[in-house]
Design a protein around this motif. Structure first.
Motif, PDB file in Angstrom:
ATOM      1  N   LEU A  11       0.826  -1.209   0.000  1.00  0.00           N
ATOM      2  CA  LEU A  11       0.000   0.000   0.000  1.00  0.00           C
ATOM      3  C   LEU A  11       0.857   1.254   0.000  1.00  0.00           C
ATOM      4  CD1 LEU A  11      -2.894   1.058   0.076  1.00  0.00           C
ATOM      5  CD2 LEU A  11      -2.777   1.007   2.565  1.00  0.00           C
ATOM      6  N   ALA A  12       1.952   1.249   0.760  1.00  0.00           N
ATOM      7  CA  ALA A  12       2.852   2.409   0.767  1.00  0.00           C
ATOM      8  C   ALA A  12       3.478   2.624  -0.604  1.00  0.00           C
ATOM      9  CB  ALA A  12       3.934   2.218   1.827  1.00  0.00           C
ATOM     10  N   ASN A  13       3.814   1.548  -1.302  1.00  0.00           N
ATOM     11  CA  ASN A  13       4.368   1.673  -2.652  1.00  0.00           C
ATOM     12  C   ASN A  13       3.356   2.267  -3.620  1.00  0.00           C
ATOM     13  OD1 ASN A  13       6.132   1.374  -4.828  1.00  0.00           O
ATOM     14  ND2 ASN A  13       5.433  -0.688  -5.248  1.00  0.00           N
ATOM     15  N   SER A  14       2.068   1.961  -3.405  1.00  0.00           N
ATOM     16  CA  SER A  14       1.044   2.553  -4.271  1.00  0.00           C
ATOM     17  C   SER A  14       0.818   4.028  -3.966  1.00  0.00           C
ATOM     18  CB  SER A  14      -0.277   1.789  -4.105  1.00  0.00           C
ATOM     19  OG  SER A  14      -0.840   2.028  -2.824  1.00  0.00           O
ATOM     20  N   ILE A  15       1.232   4.494  -2.779  1.00  0.00           N
ATOM     21  CA  ILE A  15       1.048   5.903  -2.403  1.00  0.00           C
ATOM     22  C   ILE A  15       2.195   6.761  -2.925  1.00  0.00           C
ATOM     23  CG2 ILE A  15       0.900   7.502  -0.455  1.00  0.00           C
ATOM     24  CD1 ILE A  15      -0.443   5.286   1.140  1.00  0.00           C
ATOM     25  N   ILE A  16       3.421   6.346  -2.643  1.00  0.00           N
ATOM     26  CA  ILE A  16       4.584   7.170  -3.013  1.00  0.00           C
ATOM     27  C   ILE A  16       4.724   7.192  -4.528  1.00  0.00           C
ATOM     28  CG2 ILE A  16       7.074   7.379  -2.877  1.00  0.00           C
ATOM     29  CD1 ILE A  16       7.035   6.334  -0.138  1.00  0.00           C
ATOM     30  N   GLY A  17       4.889   8.385  -5.070  1.00  0.00           N
ATOM     31  CA  GLY A  17       5.058   8.536  -6.513  1.00  0.00           C
ATOM     32  C   GLY A  17       6.037   9.653  -6.817  1.00  0.00           C
ATOM     33  N   VAL A  18       5.875  10.251  -7.984  1.00  0.00           N
ATOM     34  CA  VAL A  18       6.770  11.345  -8.367  1.00  0.00           C
ATOM     35  C   VAL A  18       6.575  12.566  -7.490  1.00  0.00           C
ATOM     36  CG1 VAL A  18       7.019  10.644 -10.754  1.00  0.00           C
ATOM     37  CG2 VAL A  18       5.089  12.035 -10.099  1.00  0.00           C
ATOM     38  N   SER A  19       5.514  12.608  -6.696  1.00  0.00           N
ATOM     39  CA  SER A  19       5.310  13.748  -5.805  1.00  0.00           C
ATOM     40  C   SER A  19       6.414  13.866  -4.770  1.00  0.00           C
ATOM     41  CB  SER A  19       3.955  13.633  -5.103  1.00  0.00           C
ATOM     42  OG  SER A  19       3.863  12.415  -4.413  1.00  0.00           O
ATOM     43  N   VAL A  20       7.107  12.755  -4.457  1.00  0.00           N
ATOM     44  CA  VAL A  20       8.194  12.846  -3.490  1.00  0.00           C
ATOM     45  C   VAL A  20       9.316  13.737  -4.012  1.00  0.00           C
ATOM     46  CG1 VAL A  20       9.427  10.811  -4.351  1.00  0.00           C
ATOM     47  CG2 VAL A  20       9.646  11.462  -1.951  1.00  0.00           C
ATOM     48  N   LEU A  21       9.495  13.791  -5.334  1.00  0.00           N
ATOM     49  CA  LEU A  21      10.525  14.654  -5.914  1.00  0.00           C
ATOM     50  C   LEU A  21      10.129  16.122  -5.864  1.00  0.00           C
ATOM     51  CD1 LEU A  21      11.431  12.548  -9.078  1.00  0.00           C
ATOM     52  CD2 LEU A  21      12.380  12.408  -6.776  1.00  0.00           C
ATOM     53  N   ALA A  22       8.837  16.409  -5.718  1.00  0.00           N
ATOM     54  CA  ALA A  22       8.362  17.790  -5.693  1.00  0.00           C
ATOM     55  C   ALA A  22       8.295  18.368  -4.297  1.00  0.00           C
ATOM     56  CB  ALA A  22       6.977  17.876  -6.340  1.00  0.00           C
ATOM     57  N   MET A  23       8.547  17.580  -3.254  1.00  0.00           N
ATOM     58  CA  MET A  23       8.409  18.077  -1.887  1.00  0.00           C
ATOM     59  C   MET A  23       9.346  19.246  -1.570  1.00  0.00           C
ATOM     60  SD  MET A  23       5.916  16.804  -0.265  1.00  0.00           S
ATOM     61  CE  MET A  23       4.871  16.507  -1.697  1.00  0.00           C
ATOM     62  N   PRO A  24      10.641  19.205  -1.948  1.00  0.00           N
ATOM     63  CA  PRO A  24      11.474  20.384  -1.672  1.00  0.00           C
ATOM     64  C   PRO A  24      10.938  21.654  -2.338  1.00  0.00           C
ATOM     65  CG  PRO A  24      12.850  18.496  -2.189  1.00  0.00           C
ATOM     66  CD  PRO A  24      11.438  18.083  -2.481  1.00  0.00           C
ATOM     67  N   PHE A  25      10.409  21.528  -3.546  1.00  0.00           N
ATOM     68  CA  PHE A  25       9.821  22.690  -4.216  1.00  0.00           C
ATOM     69  C   PHE A  25       8.615  23.210  -3.432  1.00  0.00           C
ATOM     70  CE2 PHE A  25       6.721  24.495  -7.154  1.00  0.00           C
ATOM     71  CZ  PHE A  25       7.474  25.472  -7.775  1.00  0.00           C
ATOM     72  N   CYS A  26       7.770  22.299  -2.935  1.00  0.00           N
ATOM     73  CA  CYS A  26       6.601  22.715  -2.156  1.00  0.00           C
ATOM     74  C   CYS A  26       7.015  23.372  -0.844  1.00  0.00           C
ATOM     75  CB  CYS A  26       5.696  21.518  -1.886  1.00  0.00           C
ATOM     76  SG  CYS A  26       4.952  20.810  -3.362  1.00  0.00           S
ATOM     77  N   PHE A  27       8.057  22.824  -0.201  1.00  0.00           N
ATOM     78  CA  PHE A  27       8.552  23.445   1.028  1.00  0.00           C
ATOM     79  C   PHE A  27       9.107  24.837   0.741  1.00  0.00           C
ATOM     80  CE2 PHE A  27       7.720  19.525   2.906  1.00  0.00           C
ATOM     81  CZ  PHE A  27       8.045  19.513   4.251  1.00  0.00           C
ATOM     82  N   LYS A  28       9.722  25.004  -0.407  1.00  0.00           N
ATOM     83  CA  LYS A  28      10.234  26.320  -0.772  1.00  0.00           C
ATOM     84  C   LYS A  28       9.099  27.307  -1.035  1.00  0.00           C
ATOM     85  CE  LYS A  28      12.673  28.608  -4.569  1.00  0.00           C
ATOM     86  NZ  LYS A  28      13.320  28.410  -5.885  1.00  0.00           N
ATOM     87  N   GLN A  29       8.037  26.855  -1.691  1.00  0.00           N
ATOM     88  CA  GLN A  29       6.930  27.750  -2.036  1.00  0.00           C
ATOM     89  C   GLN A  29       6.082  28.116  -0.816  1.00  0.00           C
ATOM     90  OE1 GLN A  29       8.360  28.433  -5.138  1.00  0.00           O
ATOM     91  NE2 GLN A  29       6.234  28.985  -5.481  1.00  0.00           N
ATOM     92  N   CYS A  30       5.845  27.166   0.081  1.00  0.00           N
ATOM     93  CA  CYS A  30       4.925  27.393   1.203  1.00  0.00           C
ATOM     94  C   CYS A  30       5.630  27.624   2.531  1.00  0.00           C
ATOM     95  CB  CYS A  30       3.972  26.205   1.343  1.00  0.00           C
ATOM     96  SG  CYS A  30       2.982  25.875  -0.117  1.00  0.00           S
TER      97      CYS A  30
END
Length: 661
Positions: A11-30
């Motif tokens: 189930l965890a494998n079905s959750i994690i996707g390419v969004s993990v690569l976008a997390m630093p960008f989201c932390f920078k924006q918000c």
């Protein structure tokens, strides 16, 4: 059946996707604190949505999306849910192929020393589809992927460690707090599509539930809680340490592109490509079930206890079709990121948030606090749908108005794509930094004040190569391929890039007006075009009246308009006929479903009658056996009495087993 740990990893494998690569960008924006709060709220929303979906299915005794939709909303609801799931998951498969096609060929070309061409991209995609995706997609049980899922989660743990190592210099320096944002609400609109879908797993939930040993709502809630908490921790670690590691750089939504070009970085890129490839079956399982339910609805009986088993031949052909169709679209039409982004931000939210809450409200018999909480989840899903769609369209319009001028060493331009992450600005960061520093120092030596005012980030500096006769200029952002979002198990709407600062106005409007006034009409159009490139948009005035007069004076144009009017009239005349055809098709479909329901009811009644008849026959047989047993017992009793009378008359008795007279 597998253990709870294996189910949790799957189930965890079905959750994690390419969004993990976008997390630093989201932390920078918000900002760091606001991003952590958004991830915690997203995890709560996903847990509640999964709980309501499972509880509604258990209450209705329907174990998949299609049967639950049929029970709650009838044939129309089932048909709409099937279309939404197929569109959403097919978009996810296409997005996976686009991601692999953008990252894989560069790694293979660098490893084998060949050119990164379109032929290499096609070869990589076809090879992965034939030797990885299709064999895994032909598996029937999700629990067969437990070992692969554990290996994938292990890769993401190694990715977290890699990002932590990259952040150590900034953490040891101790001045990173001055370079990062802690709370930045102005960037929340850009990241809502990513945060809302980063932890979604609803489309794979029923497949996981069927593989759980001694399945129950409480056990499945524990599995969901563990998987979502694990993925939330990975997202927070990658986002925080990635932001701290590259807080002095202007990085985009793919954190892999910010790593230094080393062997370990290439290994992590290859590992991410393989993790995406082995995650295909988790998307194919529910998509195949929905497609089978849509195409072969007459073979399915929609009542309690009905089986969703797919025959072997149909199972193989549907799997081959799904893999081949998504591969073909990924090869032939890679620039469909806007469409896939809209699909993820609309259909993804409908399936993963709105439908679970709406189905529970529909199935729940009475008002309760849980029903009220489901209504709150439904309202939140509708709000996210509108905000995510707006953010996707806004980012697309911003990207269309921004030009990317990033030349490479070979004279080619690589692109930024979007898939919940801004994709692959494939530029060597070290070379860009050296060029930027050199130009900044030269400008500071001439005019320090102008150097400070006109300073640009390294990625906006265009330096011609003296060895090459010409350098290609980047294409407009509207033509740049962006990585599509990976909904559900991996679909996240696109992350917009921060638009660069507007260039300073050049005061050339007055001279251009003078030139335009003195030039003939044939030369006025080129001058006006130059004016539009330099002057602001608000200062541009076009002469529509003159063009209208010129068109009116053209007799050929009048004939074209008359033909266009006739076509429009024919189209309006055809629309009622098309509507009637659509209504007939709907009525035919409803009648087929009603006939199937009647056949199912008659079959059920026939089986019940046969069962009652069998029970009556068995009862008669048991009564006959009971009478025979009573008769035998009566005869045995009579014989026993006769034997005792004979013994008394003969005067024979027994003492310790010996006869004595």
């Amino acid at each position: 059946m597998t253990s709870s740990m294996g189910i949790t990893m799957t189930l965890a494998n079905s959750i994690i996707g390419v969004s993990v690569l976008a997390m630093p960008f989201c932390f920078k924006q918000c900002g760091i604190i606001l991003s952590i709060v958004m991830l915690l709220l997203s995890s709560m929303l996903s847990r509640y949505a999964c709980h309501y979906l499972l509880k509604a299915a258990i209450m209705a005794r329907r174990r998949n999306f299609e049967f639950l939709a049929f029970h709650a909303y009838g044939p129309t609801g089932k048909f709409l849910v099937e279309l939404c799931i197929i569109g959403f998951l097919m978009g996810t498969c296409i997005a996976f192929f686009v991601v692999v096609g953008d990252l894989g060929p560069a790694i293979v070309a660098k490893t084998l020393g060949v050119d990164d061409s379109s032929r290499l991209r096609s070869s990589v995609l076809v090879g992965l589809a034939l030797f990885v995706v299709l064999p895994l997609g032909l598996l029937r049980n999700v629990d067969s992927l437990s070992a692969i899922s554990m290996a994938t989660i292990g890769f993401y743990v190694c990715l977290v460690l890699k990002v932590v190592v990259e952040a150590l210099p900034q953490l040891l320096a101790g001045d990173w707090m001055e370079k990062v944002h802690l709370w930045r609400p102005s960037g929340i609109m850009q990241c809502i599509p990513i945060f809302s879908m980063a932890l979604s797993c609803q489309t794979q939930l029923f497949e996981i539930y069927e593989s759980l040993y001694n399945a129950s709502l409480d056990r499945m809630n524990d599995v969901i809680k563990a998987a979502i908490n694990m993925c939330t921790g990975v997202y927070i670690c990658v986002g925080f340490f990635g932001y701290v590691a590259f807080c002095t750089q202007n990085f985009t939504g793919n954190i892999l592109m910010s790593f230094a070009p080393t062997t370990s970085s290439e290994i992590f890129k290859l590992g991410f490509v393989l993790s995406v490839a082995v995650s295909f079956p988790l998307v194919i399982f529910p998509c195949r079930a929905s497609l089978y339910s849509l195409l072969f609805r007459r073979a399915i009986v929609y009542h309690e206890g009905a089986s969703s088993h797919i025959p072997e031949n149909r199972f193989k052909w549907i799997t081959i079709f799904l893999v081949g169709a998504s591969l073909g679209v990924g090869l032939l039409i890679p620039n469909i990121e806007l469409v896939l982004g809209l699909v993820g931000s609309t259909i993804g939210v409908l399936i993963c948030v709105i439908f679970p809450a709406a189905a529970f409200i529909r199935v729940s018999p009475k008002a309760s606090s849980e029903r009220l909480a489901a209504q709150a989840v439904l309202f939140t899903g509708v709000l996210i749908l509108f905000l995510g769609t707006y953010a996707t369209l806004y980012s697309a319009s911003e990207a269309a108005s921004t030009k990317l001028d990033v030349p490479l060493e070979s004279g080619k331009l690589l692109h930024k794509g979007q898939s919940g992450v801004i994709k692959n600005k494939l530029l060597d960061k070290n070379i860009a930094g050296e060029v930027a520093d050199t130009l900044a120092k030269a400008q500071a030596a001439v005019d320090p004040a102008a150097a400070v005012n006109n300073k640009k980030p390294p990625e906006e500096l265009v330096v011609p190569d003296a060895k090459q006769p010409a350098v290609e200029v980047g294409p407009p952002a509207a033509e740049v391929r962006r990585e599509p979002p990976v909904p559900g198990a991996r679909q996240e709407p696109p992350v917009p890039v921060e638009p660069p600062a507007a260039p300073a106005e050049v005061p050339v409007a007055a001279p251009l007006k003078a030139v335009t006034a003195g030039a003939p009409k044939e030369e006025a159009a080129p001058v006006a075009a130059v004016h539009m490139d330099v002057a602001p948009a608000a200062a541009v005035e076009e002469p529509p009246k003159a063009e209208a007069v010129a068109v009116a004076g053209d007799p050929g144009q009048g004939q074209v308009r008359a033909e266009a009017a006739v076509k429009v009239q024919d189209k309006h005349e055809e629309s009622p006929q098309r509507q009637r055809v659509a209504e007939d098709a709907i009525r035919k479909e409803d009648s087929e479903l009603a006939e199937a329901q009647r056949q199912a009811d008659s079959e059920k009644e026939r089986k019940e009658a046969e069962l009652l008849e069998t029970l009556a026959r068995h009862k008669q047989e048991q009564e006959q056996l009971l009478r025979e047993q009573k008769h035998i017992l009566h005869e045995m009793k009579q014989q026993h009495e006769k034997l005792q009378a004979a013994v008394r008359t003969s005067g024979v008795c027994c003492v310790w087993g010996m006869p004595i007279k």
